[in-house]
Write a protein that holds these residues in place. Sequence first.
Motif, PDB file in Angstrom:
ATOM      1  N   ASP A  82       0.791  -1.193  -0.485  1.00 37.09           N
ATOM      2  CA  ASP A  82       0.247  -0.368  -0.106  1.00 37.09           C
ATOM      3  C   ASP A  82       1.038   1.459   0.077  1.00 37.09           C
ATOM      4  O   ASP A  82       1.150   2.163  -0.557  1.00 37.09           O
ATOM      5  CB  ASP A  82      -0.880   0.079   0.962  1.00 37.09           C
ATOM      6  CG  ASP A  82      -2.058  -1.631   1.192  1.00 37.09           C
ATOM      7  OD1 ASP A  82      -1.782  -0.921  -0.011  1.00 37.09           O
ATOM      8  OD2 ASP A  82      -2.807  -1.316   2.017  1.00 37.09           O
ATOM      9  N   ALA A 138       0.128   4.615  -2.165  1.00 29.84           N
ATOM     10  CA  ALA A 138      -0.755   5.690  -1.673  1.00 29.84           C
ATOM     11  C   ALA A 138       0.087   6.488  -2.561  1.00 29.84           C
ATOM     12  O   ALA A 138       1.012   7.295  -2.703  1.00 29.84           O
ATOM     13  CB  ALA A 138       0.553   5.175  -0.462  1.00 29.84           C
ATOM     14  N   GLU A 139      -0.552   7.792  -2.062  1.00 21.22           N
ATOM     15  CA  GLU A 139      -0.676   8.939  -2.176  1.00 21.22           C
ATOM     16  C   GLU A 139       0.402   9.958  -0.986  1.00 21.22           C
ATOM     17  O   GLU A 139       0.650   9.177  -0.279  1.00 21.22           O
ATOM     18  CB  GLU A 139      -1.465  10.044  -2.338  1.00 21.22           C
ATOM     19  CG  GLU A 139      -2.631   9.089  -3.514  1.00 21.22           C
ATOM     20  CD  GLU A 139      -3.386  10.232  -3.536  1.00 21.22           C
ATOM     21  OE1 GLU A 139      -4.061  11.944  -3.033  1.00 21.22           O
ATOM     22  OE2 GLU A 139      -4.610   9.456  -5.266  1.00 21.22           O
ATOM     23  N   LYS A 159      -0.345  12.382   0.556  1.00 21.63           N
ATOM     24  CA  LYS A 159      -1.061  12.584   2.048  1.00 21.63           C
ATOM     25  C   LYS A 159      -1.342  11.319   2.888  1.00 21.63           C
ATOM     26  O   LYS A 159      -1.595  11.322   3.939  1.00 21.63           O
ATOM     27  CB  LYS A 159      -2.314  13.342   1.686  1.00 21.63           C
ATOM     28  CG  LYS A 159      -2.945  12.343   1.401  1.00 21.63           C
ATOM     29  CD  LYS A 159      -4.422  13.329   0.860  1.00 21.63           C
ATOM     30  CE  LYS A 159      -5.378  11.668  -0.197  1.00 21.63           C
ATOM     31  NZ  LYS A 159      -6.777  12.579  -0.245  1.00 21.63           N
ATOM     32  N   ASP A 160      -1.426   9.954   1.800  1.00 27.04           N
ATOM     33  CA  ASP A 160      -1.694   9.058   3.287  1.00 27.04           C
ATOM     34  C   ASP A 160      -0.059   8.034   3.317  1.00 27.04           C
ATOM     35  O   ASP A 160      -0.329   6.935   4.662  1.00 27.04           O
ATOM     36  CB  ASP A 160      -2.359   7.992   2.439  1.00 27.04           C
ATOM     37  CG  ASP A 160      -3.766   8.389   1.854  1.00 27.04           C
ATOM     38  OD1 ASP A 160      -4.153   9.136   2.974  1.00 27.04           O
ATOM     39  OD2 ASP A 160      -4.047   8.546   0.872  1.00 27.04           O
ATOM     40  N   LYS A 161       0.424   8.655   2.664  1.00 27.37           N
ATOM     41  CA  LYS A 161       2.017   7.526   3.249  1.00 27.37           C
ATOM     42  C   LYS A 161       2.321   7.453   5.087  1.00 27.37           C
ATOM     43  O   LYS A 161       2.958   6.878   5.488  1.00 27.37           O
ATOM     44  CB  LYS A 161       3.142   8.063   2.449  1.00 27.37           C
ATOM     45  CG  LYS A 161       3.687   7.844   0.932  1.00 27.37           C
ATOM     46  CD  LYS A 161       4.450   8.425  -0.293  1.00 27.37           C
ATOM     47  CE  LYS A 161       4.518   7.649  -1.131  1.00 27.37           C
ATOM     48  NZ  LYS A 161       5.374   7.790  -2.332  1.00 27.37           N
ATOM     49  N   LYS A 216       0.602   8.125   7.112  1.00 26.53           N
ATOM     50  CA  LYS A 216      -0.475   7.558   8.394  1.00 26.53           C
ATOM     51  C   LYS A 216       0.573   6.175   8.067  1.00 26.53           C
ATOM     52  O   LYS A 216      -0.017   5.029   9.065  1.00 26.53           O
ATOM     53  CB  LYS A 216      -2.021   7.425   7.726  1.00 26.53           C
ATOM     54  CG  LYS A 216      -2.957   6.875   8.476  1.00 26.53           C
ATOM     55  CD  LYS A 216      -4.079   6.504   7.791  1.00 26.53           C
ATOM     56  CE  LYS A 216      -4.802   8.445   8.643  1.00 26.53           C
ATOM     57  NZ  LYS A 216      -5.759   9.259   7.561  1.00 26.53           N
ATOM     58  N   ILE A 217      -0.347   4.970   7.309  1.00 24.72           N
ATOM     59  CA  ILE A 217       0.482   3.882   6.875  1.00 24.72           C
ATOM     60  C   ILE A 217       2.213   3.433   8.057  1.00 24.72           C
ATOM     61  O   ILE A 217       2.295   2.706   7.619  1.00 24.72           O
ATOM     62  CB  ILE A 217       0.745   3.140   5.066  1.00 24.72           C
ATOM     63  CG1 ILE A 217      -0.536   3.858   4.622  1.00 24.72           C
ATOM     64  CG2 ILE A 217       1.269   2.124   4.740  1.00 24.72           C
ATOM     65  CD1 ILE A 217      -0.338   3.536   2.936  1.00 24.72           C
TER      66      ILE A 217
END
Length: 229
Positions: free
Chosen positions: A135, A139-140, A142-144, A146-147
């Motif tokens: 993921d 991922a974009e 902005k989401d990296k 959080k991951i």
Amino acid sequence: MKKVVSLMFSAVLFLGVAFPAFAAESTDVERALELIERTNIEIDKKIEKAVNEADNLQADYLLEARKIEEGKEVVKLTAEKEAVQNEILALKDEKKAEKLEQKLDQINERIQQHQLKIEEKMEEISNEMNALTVDLLNAEEKDKEKIQKKLQQLNASLNKKSEGLEALTLHYTGKLQLIIEDVYNETLEMSAKTIEKAAQAGVIAECSWKLVRFADQWVWIDPVRVVKF
């Protein structure tokens, strides 16, 4: 005749002076030998005490290490299993032994269930980490973050066991080293003082090193050995 009497008188004088001196010297030697014997007995007592402390420390460490590696419930069940096995060996009554065998089967089943749960949990975490890694690649921006945070949490969960074991091992080795150093330094000082006192009485002694096991370590410890007197 006068010459013979004179010689006898001289011999009496010589023996009268020599015997007390010899007796005093003999007493000093005996005292020195007794001191060496007492010192060695005390050294043996201190060694025995330190060995017991080291063995108990190691036993506690191994038990805690098993709890970390296998889980507390598995360790508890394993101890129960061993107790039942010992009871079966001591029994002569076949019916009672048969019942205990059934109990043993139940314990084995519970151990397997707990071990399976641990393995499934570890596999679940590992699979989740693999999925999150994929993921992260797709991922974009902005989401990296959080991951990545979730990956760090899962990684910490996997490493918790090894970190706990490492901390436990460091604590164990540190305490064991203190036990060894204390008995080594104390017995060395005892030997040195006894050797010095024995030398004043004309008894030559030295450290007679012997190899002693403290838990999983072997150390040279130093009782006193008489060389000559």
